[in-house]
Design a protein around this motif. Sequence first.
Motif, PDB file in Angstrom:
ATOM      1  N   PRO A  52       0.820  -1.212   0.000  1.00 47.75           N
ATOM      2  CA  PRO A  52       0.000   0.000   0.000  1.00 47.75           C
ATOM      3  C   PRO A  52       0.854   1.262   0.000  1.00 47.75           C
ATOM      4  CG  PRO A  52      -0.734  -1.539   1.694  1.00 47.75           C
ATOM      5  CD  PRO A  52       0.564  -2.064   1.155  1.00 47.75           C
ATOM      6  N   LEU A  53       0.327   2.320  -0.635  1.00 47.10           N
ATOM      7  CA  LEU A  53       0.963   3.626  -0.615  1.00 47.10           C
ATOM      8  C   LEU A  53       0.462   4.397   0.603  1.00 47.10           C
ATOM      9  CD1 LEU A  53       0.555   4.751  -4.342  1.00 47.10           C
ATOM     10  CD2 LEU A  53       2.433   3.484  -3.323  1.00 47.10           C
ATOM     11  N   THR A  54       1.155   5.474   0.942  1.00 46.07           N
ATOM     12  CA  THR A  54       0.673   6.332   2.014  1.00 46.07           C
ATOM     13  C   THR A  54      -0.590   7.044   1.526  1.00 46.07           C
ATOM     14  OG1 THR A  54       1.966   8.232   1.284  1.00 46.07           O
ATOM     15  CG2 THR A  54       3.013   6.743   2.868  1.00 46.07           C
ATOM     16  N   GLU A  55      -1.378   7.547   2.457  1.00 41.79           N
ATOM     17  CA  GLU A  55      -2.612   8.230   2.080  1.00 41.79           C
ATOM     18  C   GLU A  55      -2.324   9.485   1.260  1.00 41.79           C
ATOM     19  OE1 GLU A  55      -6.788   9.809   4.041  1.00 41.79           O
ATOM     20  OE2 GLU A  55      -5.413   8.592   5.240  1.00 41.79           O
ATOM     21  N   GLU A  56      -1.238  10.194   1.591  1.00 50.70           N
ATOM     22  CA  GLU A  56      -0.876  11.389   0.830  1.00 50.70           C
ATOM     23  C   GLU A  56      -0.556  11.048  -0.618  1.00 50.70           C
ATOM     24  OE1 GLU A  56       1.066  10.644   3.791  1.00 50.70           O
ATOM     25  OE2 GLU A  56      -0.511  11.639   4.926  1.00 50.70           O
ATOM     26  N   GLN A  57       0.189   9.950  -0.819  1.00 47.19           N
ATOM     27  CA  GLN A  57       0.501   9.518  -2.181  1.00 47.19           C
ATOM     28  C   GLN A  57      -0.780   9.135  -2.906  1.00 47.19           C
ATOM     29  OE1 GLN A  57       3.601   6.661  -0.674  1.00 47.19           O
ATOM     30  NE2 GLN A  57       4.320   6.959  -2.764  1.00 47.19           N
ATOM     31  N   GLY A  58      -1.662   8.436  -2.208  1.00 48.99           N
ATOM     32  CA  GLY A  58      -2.938   8.039  -2.797  1.00 48.99           C
ATOM     33  C   GLY A  58      -3.758   9.236  -3.242  1.00 48.99           C
ATOM     34  N   GLU A  59      -3.754  10.302  -2.429  1.00 45.87           N
ATOM     35  CA  GLU A  59      -4.477  11.519  -2.805  1.00 45.87           C
ATOM     36  C   GLU A  59      -3.888  12.131  -4.072  1.00 45.87           C
ATOM     37  OE1 GLU A  59      -4.319  14.065   0.621  1.00 45.87           O
ATOM     38  OE2 GLU A  59      -5.663  12.758   1.776  1.00 45.87           O
ATOM     39  N   GLN A  60      -2.558  12.171  -4.167  1.00 45.14           N
ATOM     40  CA  GLN A  60      -1.904  12.711  -5.357  1.00 45.14           C
ATOM     41  C   GLN A  60      -2.227  11.869  -6.585  1.00 45.14           C
ATOM     42  OE1 GLN A  60       2.224  12.740  -4.275  1.00 45.14           O
ATOM     43  NE2 GLN A  60       2.107  14.759  -3.306  1.00 45.14           N
ATOM     44  N   CYS A  61      -2.159  10.552  -6.430  1.00 41.89           N
ATOM     45  CA  CYS A  61      -2.442   9.648  -7.552  1.00 41.89           C
ATOM     46  C   CYS A  61      -3.883   9.791  -8.015  1.00 41.89           C
ATOM     47  CB  CYS A  61      -2.174   8.199  -7.149  1.00 41.89           C
ATOM     48  SG  CYS A  61      -0.450   7.791  -6.879  1.00 41.89           S
ATOM     49  N   LEU A  62      -4.818   9.845  -7.075  1.00 44.92           N
ATOM     50  CA  LEU A  62      -6.227   9.957  -7.425  1.00 44.92           C
ATOM     51  C   LEU A  62      -6.515  11.284  -8.128  1.00 44.92           C
ATOM     52  CD1 LEU A  62      -8.811   8.354  -7.247  1.00 44.92           C
ATOM     53  CD2 LEU A  62      -9.254   9.389  -5.017  1.00 44.92           C
ATOM     54  N   LYS A  63      -5.923  12.354  -7.650  1.00 46.72           N
ATOM     55  CA  LYS A  63      -6.090  13.668  -8.286  1.00 46.72           C
ATOM     56  C   LYS A  63      -5.548  13.628  -9.711  1.00 46.72           C
ATOM     57  CE  LYS A  63      -4.896  18.523  -7.675  1.00 46.72           C
ATOM     58  NZ  LYS A  63      -4.151  19.503  -6.883  1.00 46.72           N
ATOM     59  N   TRP A  64      -4.372  12.992  -9.890  1.00 46.96           N
ATOM     60  CA  TRP A  64      -3.769  12.901 -11.216  1.00 46.96           C
ATOM     61  C   TRP A  64      -4.639  12.064 -12.158  1.00 46.96           C
ATOM     62  CZ3 TRP A  64      -1.252   8.858 -14.023  1.00 46.96           C
ATOM     63  CH2 TRP A  64      -0.555   9.295 -15.136  1.00 46.96           C
ATOM     64  N   LEU A  65      -5.160  10.946 -11.684  1.00 51.70           N
ATOM     65  CA  LEU A  65      -6.011  10.099 -12.521  1.00 51.70           C
ATOM     66  C   LEU A  65      -7.303  10.816 -12.912  1.00 51.70           C
ATOM     67  CD1 LEU A  65      -5.648   6.631 -10.754  1.00 51.70           C
ATOM     68  CD2 LEU A  65      -4.721   7.274 -12.981  1.00 51.70           C
ATOM     69  N   LYS A  66      -7.869  11.571 -11.971  1.00 52.47           N
ATOM     70  CA  LYS A  66      -9.144  12.253 -12.235  1.00 52.47           C
ATOM     71  C   LYS A  66      -9.004  13.391 -13.236  1.00 52.47           C
ATOM     72  CE  LYS A  66     -11.743  11.112  -8.109  1.00 52.47           C
ATOM     73  NZ  LYS A  66     -12.472  11.636  -6.945  1.00 52.47           N
ATOM     74  N   LYS A  67      -7.808  13.918 -13.422  1.00 50.72           N
ATOM     75  CA  LYS A  67      -7.662  15.036 -14.371  1.00 50.72           C
ATOM     76  C   LYS A  67      -7.848  14.594 -15.818  1.00 50.72           C
ATOM     77  CE  LYS A  67      -2.807  15.568 -15.553  1.00 50.72           C
ATOM     78  NZ  LYS A  67      -1.638  16.419 -15.472  1.00 50.72           N
ATOM     79  N   PHE A  68      -7.873  13.285 -16.075  1.00 53.38           N
ATOM     80  CA  PHE A  68      -8.083  12.770 -17.427  1.00 53.38           C
ATOM     81  C   PHE A  68      -9.551  12.441 -17.690  1.00 53.38           C
ATOM     82  CE2 PHE A  68      -3.657  11.874 -16.421  1.00 53.38           C
ATOM     83  CZ  PHE A  68      -3.026  12.460 -17.509  1.00 53.38           C
ATOM     84  N   ILE A  69     -10.429  12.782 -16.736  1.00 50.42           N
ATOM     85  CA  ILE A  69     -11.871  12.607 -16.908  1.00 50.42           C
ATOM     86  C   ILE A  69     -12.487  13.990 -17.115  1.00 50.42           C
ATOM     87  CG2 ILE A  69     -14.017  11.795 -15.853  1.00 50.42           C
ATOM     88  CD1 ILE A  69     -12.326   9.829 -14.205  1.00 50.42           C
ATOM     89  N   ILE A 113       4.503   0.430 -11.195  1.00 54.46           N
ATOM     90  CA  ILE A 113       3.193  -0.107 -11.548  1.00 54.46           C
ATOM     91  C   ILE A 113       2.314   0.025 -10.311  1.00 54.46           C
ATOM     92  CG2 ILE A 113       1.869  -2.131 -12.259  1.00 54.46           C
ATOM     93  CD1 ILE A 113       4.463  -3.249 -13.480  1.00 54.46           C
ATOM     94  N   TYR A 114       1.139   0.605 -10.502  1.00 51.64           N
ATOM     95  CA  TYR A 114       0.193   0.783  -9.405  1.00 51.64           C
ATOM     96  C   TYR A 114      -1.086   0.012  -9.684  1.00 51.64           C
ATOM     97  CZ  TYR A 114       3.186   4.715  -8.173  1.00 51.64           C
ATOM     98  OH  TYR A 114       4.256   5.497  -7.842  1.00 51.64           O
ATOM     99  N   GLN A 115      -1.734  -0.437  -8.612  1.00 52.51           N
ATOM    100  CA  GLN A 115      -3.037  -1.081  -8.698  1.00 52.51           C
ATOM    101  C   GLN A 115      -4.052  -0.207  -7.981  1.00 52.51           C
ATOM    102  OE1 GLN A 115      -3.166  -5.064  -7.181  1.00 52.51           O
ATOM    103  NE2 GLN A 115      -1.220  -5.603  -8.117  1.00 52.51           N
ATOM    104  N   LEU A 116      -5.247  -0.170  -8.532  1.00 51.81           N
ATOM    105  CA  LEU A 116      -6.343   0.561  -7.912  1.00 51.81           C
ATOM    106  C   LEU A 116      -7.626  -0.227  -8.130  1.00 51.81           C
ATOM    107  CD1 LEU A 116      -7.479   3.097  -6.511  1.00 51.81           C
ATOM    108  CD2 LEU A 116      -7.729   4.110  -8.777  1.00 51.81           C
ATOM    109  N   ASN A 117      -8.043  -0.947  -7.118  1.00 46.80           N
ATOM    110  CA  ASN A 117      -9.317  -1.688  -7.146  1.00 46.80           C
ATOM    111  C   ASN A 117      -9.501  -2.537  -8.409  1.00 46.80           C
ATOM    112  OD1 ASN A 117      -9.894  -0.486  -4.699  1.00 46.80           O
ATOM    113  ND2 ASN A 117     -11.055   1.170  -5.626  1.00 46.80           N
ATOM    114  N   GLY A 118      -8.468  -3.266  -8.797  1.00 43.34           N
ATOM    115  CA  GLY A 118      -8.552  -4.156  -9.951  1.00 43.34           C
ATOM    116  C   GLY A 118      -7.982  -3.580 -11.236  1.00 43.34           C
TER     117      GLY A 118
END
Length: 131
Positions: A52-69, A113-118
Amino acid sequence: MKTLESIFSEIKENGFISKSQLQTLKNRSNREQKVVISYDWLESIGDGYGIPLTEEQGEQCLKWLKKFIKKNGESNVYGYREIEIIENASPCDFIFSGFYDAGNGWFRNFLSIYQLNGMEYIPMKEPYIIG
């Protein structure tokens, strides 16, 4: 400079991998032109599916992924499945699962390589979905 063994023991003790630890492992892998992580060791952490990543890293990753939506919920990068996963994800869901060699025949360039819920992805200019 920390040894690999001390980094691995810190990760195992904490139960997560920090941004600096991940960067150190990536830099050493690229410098040595081979993956410095034993995948047997990686499977021994947590449930055997990655670290698992730290919560701060997870927030950064999620923000980055959401910018492509787009605002209308569509994306040129993701399909329906990926959009659904990202929209329902939390920062605690991100897992590091190893390195991908994005180099050529003469030079290796390892990326995380990262995993996110499958969903598995590699952060490049835009997310490269591999699973």
